[in-house]
Design an enzyme around this catalytic site. Structure first.
Site, short mmCIF file in Angstrom:
data_model
loop_
_atom_site.label_atom_id
_atom_site.label_comp_id
_atom_site.label_asym_id
_atom_site.label_seq_id
_atom_site.Cartn_x
_atom_site.Cartn_y
_atom_site.Cartn_z
N HIS A 1 2.03 7.41 12.93
CA HIS A 1 2.70 6.51 12.36
C HIS A 1 3.70 5.60 13.23
CE1 HIS A 1 1.90 9.28 9.21
NE2 HIS A 1 1.95 8.14 8.27
N ASP B 1 -0.41 4.39 10.52
CA ASP B 1 -0.39 4.01 9.18
C ASP B 1 1.04 3.50 9.07
OD1 ASP B 1 -2.71 4.92 8.53
OD2 ASP B 1 -1.98 6.32 7.09
#
Length: 268
Positions: free
Chosen positions: A224, A79
């Site tokens: 991430h 993400d």
């Protein structure tokens, strides 16, 4: 002598109020924890259900070289990129021959690293949306939700030749309004089952440990690549899960022979 010892009624009132406040804070924390682990509501569809409900026919038999009805599949997702760490991550994924799904932010990310978005698509990864500016979609108007998604769709389409079909709501927070807008824009929502909370640590060993402890068949791993400790953890995560018999796939491969349907929410 402390004042509260002289006034028992006030002490009792304080304790009741304190208890109520603690209960409220606990409830709020639990609500946030549910959202952050991708458990943002009822009515979600499991990957196995998407596969089971696929329309019969020769074109639905397999997806690429992996059939997750037979293989022990797991999806690696990232993400909030691209970032300065993404090129190294793509090198690792290429070396390990592992596809991933990237839920990208528009502002300060897609706009800043367009060449990395193009590379993701060219190397077989799934390019998806994480909104334009990471606004919590359940806190903004329907018009603003649409803007967050349309701008990202258009930016991705300019770079890879087609709009995304998947999106991930920031913090996993979604509702009926988000579902409706996603359906209109041709987007399915994808949550997750594994999180390393890599936004709270820079320790690759800890990130690896957390991912391995939570991983299971049909899992969707949330990481991430914007955080310093994450990319160094990826080789160890891949090697350990491969040793356990897992096959890495993109989210569309995980659902195949089913297809992600716009407006639906997918959660392992």
């Amino acid at each position: 002598m402390p004042l509260w010892t002289k006034k028992p009624p006030a002490r009792k009132t304080f304790r009741r109020t304190s208890g109520l406040r603690t209960t409220a804070l606990t409830a709020a924390a639990l609500s946030l924890a549910l959202a952050l682990t991708g458990c943002a509501g009822a009515g979600t569809t499991r990957p196995s259900a998407a596969r089971a409900h696929a329309a019969p026919g020769p074109q639905a038999a397999r997806f690429g070289t992996v059939d997750c009805r037979e293989a022990r599949c797991i999806a690696l997702t990232f993400d909030a990129g691209p970032s300065e760490n993404s090129a190294r991550l793509l090198d690792i994924l290429k070396e390990k021959q592992v596809p991933a799904t990237f839920f990208l932010l528009g502002k300060r990310h897609i706009l800043k690293y367009p060449e990395l978005v193009e590379r993701m698509a060219a190397e077989g990864h799934e390019v998806a949306s994480h909104t334009w500016d990471h606004k919590i979609l359940t806190r903004i108007s329907e018009k603003e939700i649409r803007e967050e998604l349309v701008r990202t769709n258009e930016a991705i389409e300019r770079l890879v030749g087609h709009p995304p079909t998947l999106m991930r709501p920031p913090q996993g927070r979604t509702n009926d309004t988000v579902h409706r807008v996603c359906r209109e824009l041709g987007l399915a929502e994808v949550l997750w089952s594994v999180t390393a909370s890599d936004y709270r640590t820079t320790d690759p060993a800890l990130i690896t440990k957390r991912v391995l402890a939570q991983s299971s068949r049909d899992g969707i791993i949330l990481l991430h690549d914007i955080y310093r400790g994450t990319v160094p953890a990826v080789p160890g995560i891949i090697d350990a899960l491969k040793a356990r018999g897992y096959v890495f796939v993109t989210v569309p491969q995980l659902l195949a022979p089913g297809k992600a349907e716009p407006g639906k929410v997918y959660h392992p």
